[in-house]
Design an enzyme around this catalytic site. Sequence first.
Site, PDB file in Angstrom:
ATOM      1  N   ASN A   1      23.575  -4.343 -21.445  1.00 40.79           N
ATOM      2  CA  ASN A   1      23.820  -4.692 -20.054  1.00 40.79           C
ATOM      3  C   ASN A   1      22.989  -5.893 -19.653  1.00 40.79           C
ATOM      4  O   ASN A   1      21.940  -6.176 -20.233  1.00 40.79           O
ATOM      5  CB  ASN A   1      23.494  -3.511 -19.126  1.00 40.79           C
ATOM      6  CG  ASN A   1      22.012  -3.435 -18.825  1.00 40.79           C
ATOM      7  OD1 ASN A   1      21.531  -4.037 -17.853  1.00 40.79           O
ATOM      8  ND2 ASN A   1      21.255  -2.733 -19.657  1.00 40.79           N
TER       9      ASN A   1
ATOM     10  N   CYS B   1      12.570  -4.588 -19.035  1.00 38.93           N
ATOM     11  CA  CYS B   1      13.878  -5.224 -18.972  1.00 38.93           C
ATOM     12  C   CYS B   1      13.855  -6.580 -19.668  1.00 38.93           C
ATOM     13  O   CYS B   1      13.075  -7.454 -19.301  1.00 38.93           O
ATOM     14  CB  CYS B   1      14.331  -5.391 -17.529  1.00 38.93           C
ATOM     15  SG  CYS B   1      15.305  -3.994 -16.995  1.00 38.93           S
TER      16      CYS B   1
ATOM     17  N   ASN C   1      12.498   0.729 -23.630  1.00 38.77           N
ATOM     18  CA  ASN C   1      13.455   0.030 -22.785  1.00 38.77           C
ATOM     19  C   ASN C   1      14.483  -0.592 -23.741  1.00 38.77           C
ATOM     20  O   ASN C   1      14.446  -0.348 -24.937  1.00 38.77           O
ATOM     21  CB  ASN C   1      12.738  -1.029 -21.931  1.00 38.77           C
ATOM     22  CG  ASN C   1      13.530  -1.337 -20.659  1.00 38.77           C
ATOM     23  OD1 ASN C   1      14.710  -1.655 -20.732  1.00 38.77           O
ATOM     24  ND2 ASN C   1      12.884  -1.236 -19.503  1.00 38.77           N
TER      25      ASN C   1
ATOM     26  N   CYS D   1      33.631  19.063 -53.840  1.00 38.23           N
ATOM     27  CA  CYS D   1      33.985  17.656 -54.086  1.00 38.23           C
ATOM     28  C   CYS D   1      35.483  17.449 -53.916  1.00 38.23           C
ATOM     29  O   CYS D   1      36.288  18.215 -54.447  1.00 38.23           O
ATOM     30  CB  CYS D   1      33.553  17.260 -55.497  1.00 38.23           C
ATOM     31  SG  CYS D   1      34.033  15.573 -55.940  1.00 38.23           S
TER      32      CYS D   1
ATOM     33  N   CYS E   1      19.431   8.930 -62.573  1.00 35.79           N
ATOM     34  CA  CYS E   1      19.275   9.186 -61.131  1.00 35.79           C
ATOM     35  C   CYS E   1      17.816   9.036 -60.699  1.00 35.79           C
ATOM     36  O   CYS E   1      16.925   9.691 -61.238  1.00 35.79           O
ATOM     37  CB  CYS E   1      19.770  10.594 -60.796  1.00 35.79           C
ATOM     38  SG  CYS E   1      19.578  11.021 -59.049  1.00 35.79           S
TER      39      CYS E   1
ATOM     40  N   CYS F   1      28.793  10.215 -49.004  1.00 35.26           N
ATOM     41  CA  CYS F   1      29.758  11.296 -49.249  1.00 35.26           C
ATOM     42  C   CYS F   1      30.361  11.760 -47.923  1.00 35.26           C
ATOM     43  O   CYS F   1      29.628  12.054 -46.986  1.00 35.26           O
ATOM     44  CB  CYS F   1      29.065  12.472 -49.941  1.00 35.26           C
ATOM     45  SG  CYS F   1      30.166  13.882 -50.207  1.00 35.26           S
TER      46      CYS F   1
END
Lengths: 453, 439
Positions: free
Chosen positions: B77, B139, B204, B347, B382, B392
């Site tokens: 805004n 602001c 803010n 899955c 991994c 996923c």
Amino acid sequence: MSTGQFAKGLAGGRLSPEQYAENFSDLHQPFTEHEARVEADRCYFCYDAPCMTACPTSIDIPLFIRQISTDNPLGSAKTIFDQNILGGMCARVCPTETLCEEVCVREVAEGKPVQIGRLQRYATDTAMSRGVQFYERAPSTGKRVAVVGGGPAGLACAHRLAMHGHAVTVFEAREKPGGLNEYGIAAYKSTHDFAQGEVDYVTAIGGIAIETGKVLGRDIALSELAADYDAVFLGMGLGGVNALGALGEDGAANAVDFIAELRQSSDLSALEVGRRVVVIGGGMTAVDAAVQAKLLGAEEVTICYRRGQGHMNASRFEQDLAAAKGVTIRHWLAPRAVRVEGGSVTGIELEYTRLEGTTLVGTGETLVLDADQVFKAIGQSFVAAGLNGSGEMIATESGRIRVDERGRTSMRGVWAGGDCVSGGEDLTVEAVAAGRDAAESIHRTLSGGGIDG
Amino acid sequence: MADLSNRFAGIKSPNPFWLASAPPTDKAYNVERAFKAGWGGVVWKTLGEEGPPVVNVNGPRYGAIWGADRRLLGLNNIELITDRALQTNLREIKQIKRDWPDRAVVVSIMVPCEEESWKAILPLVEETGADGIELNFGCPHGMSERGMGSAVGQVPEYVEMVARWCKQYSRMPVITKLTPNITDIRKPARAAFAGGSDAVSLINTINSITAVNIDTFSPEPSIDGKGSHGGYCGPAVKPIAMSMVSEIARDAEMRGKPISGIGGVTTWRDAVEFMALGAGNVQVCTAAMTYGFRIVEEMISGLSAYMDEKGFASLDDIIGRAVPNVTDWQYLNLNYVTKARINQDLCISCGRCHIACEDTSHQAITSSVDGKRMFMVKDDECVGCNLCVNVCPVEDCITMEPLAAGALDERTGQRVPDRYANWTTHPNNPMARVNEPAE
């Protein structure tokens, strides 16, 4: 005597003009822009997407859907047309419930697939309504190709050949090109003369001449085409209708003729339909005929199929559509005799059937259904007569033309594809793939032999 | 039923849900409706000094970004502070506080950074009977060009100075509202408390341009073809706001000081998260501007049900509960080893985990097993990064499972140690603190 909706026997004008218009409007309303974006957002953009694998023309479905979601419907349309120049019609008539949407991971996960067909229609309609053409002809090669049949296979073949710079002449037996798109599908699947609009869109690339009213074996001969052109593609579809093998066979009308007549009609109220209609068969044609008979105002429409529900060629979606429109589907009933009195059909006698092992047998018990109109929709057949006199016989298999993996027939310089070729499920989208791929094979051959020569 | 009553910097309210200083709190009509709906308090839209009314643009004041079905994700805004006459606001505040004595009524103020200006307005506000004041140092648009709002909030010395004036010339609790448009939020927060502020509130809005019209090339919202950066808020800013709140909550100098959490609070769960990170209550704006005041009913019932389920008697059981778990990266346990696990029953084979890992991460998820489409984690590749979990589309289909102490990590070939160890003592760290043997 009753008139209007309940008029006895065959009668037209059963409904009001508003009812006809309502009944034969779009089966699926097109997506608005916002609806399309919301639906497109449901797509997971799968890796090596199952939908793409399931599509006979291998359209890159995740990509075209992503292009819709990013406000790029023209890019989306091009992704579709790159693989399937008749993507607009396929979006309307493909049994997506047994192809792309059946394997959509969201169908697997939640029983609600991404509505791929409707999204495809959104993209292709956007491009076609704006007249956007994505392809230009390559410089003329000086080669000429004859395409027999202006249906999906022939049009797809002609477009791809024209793209490569070859000059194509399409010989179409009927008054209008389009094949089954124009004559063979239910009116509510292709409204606003979409089939002809699509023919215009496809041929706008240039280099494609269409000669209508030219029947192979009557007006043109394969031997002449083979001699006059650098290559020939046969895509004439199926000209024959299978017989019921029942008494009073002549009393039964061909469902395909009814469907074609309806599609060509400019005044649906002029079409006569029985108050009680029986359709014999279990495929898409049976459903299309039965539903449209109902929509024309028939009071009772019954599909009779000689096997069980699971054996029907019509997809479950089509069966449900028929049921929703008020058609009764009865199983395990085989036609025995069409009853005709004084030149008018009065009913049909059917015999109950059952399976003994894998063999279908009659039980001896029969049933008579009163009917003013009986349609047969038990399959179509390839009419090889047109090929006769070609000097060199073209090999067939299972009653249709035999081709190799590149669409080549046994006759040198002659390719074939679509329903007139053996194998497959006689789907529009398969015909498009066959026509397209044959065109590539022809192009490779005309460009200097290679593997296809 | 759990007790939702809230006491923040000495200000009481029946629940911790306040409406933030913004258009929803600009006048008695709105505030009345908010209180009827059940809001625990309001921070009245910022008052400026006496004089000619503030002038707003007459074109669009808001820009936004949306999800596919127009779900509003972020709002910005360029509206200024209240453009109504000071006396009108003061009269309405007084009447509201009189009519709703159990609700918190805090007044936001922004006047020039001069002692006289603050000295002039504070008694006027105090006279209304308001419960406290909030200093608008946040602001980022418009007023900041005139040396107010975030122009003050970005200079800790000014923050401290003004806070001190406010404490000097008023008996009201002072909440200092902070701008996030700064590198280290702790600096202005410390300054606020140094100046005597009773509390801080944050965040803010964030400097932002929500979109550019790519036909006209005007930023949005477009005012006659031009745009100005506006203040960004809504669900999109919540992670930024929560981090800033936690930075203050776990700061040694400010530990335990009241913080009012603001930034994308949309549901009861958001409020619990803010409070767990140290907020004493929350302020809401965008959610109300999107759905109306009734959302507070869901917030109250959701918070209450959660507290009952957990056996929490009061908000104190939540406030700050997660703060001890917010730490520096260097103290994270490097011996905590996780591997992704894909539940094959859940899955749906979309393959997103595979392609994300294959293209952009560690090539640790298959696309086929024995020639069949199948997605499985390769433990020897991994690293436990969690990307597959995040991409996923199926909830709980992929989970991160910790390896037990003593288990083999196939990626490193090492057994998982049975003890906590972090970067500060890691052999690869040139700055590692070596424990010298005692002499």
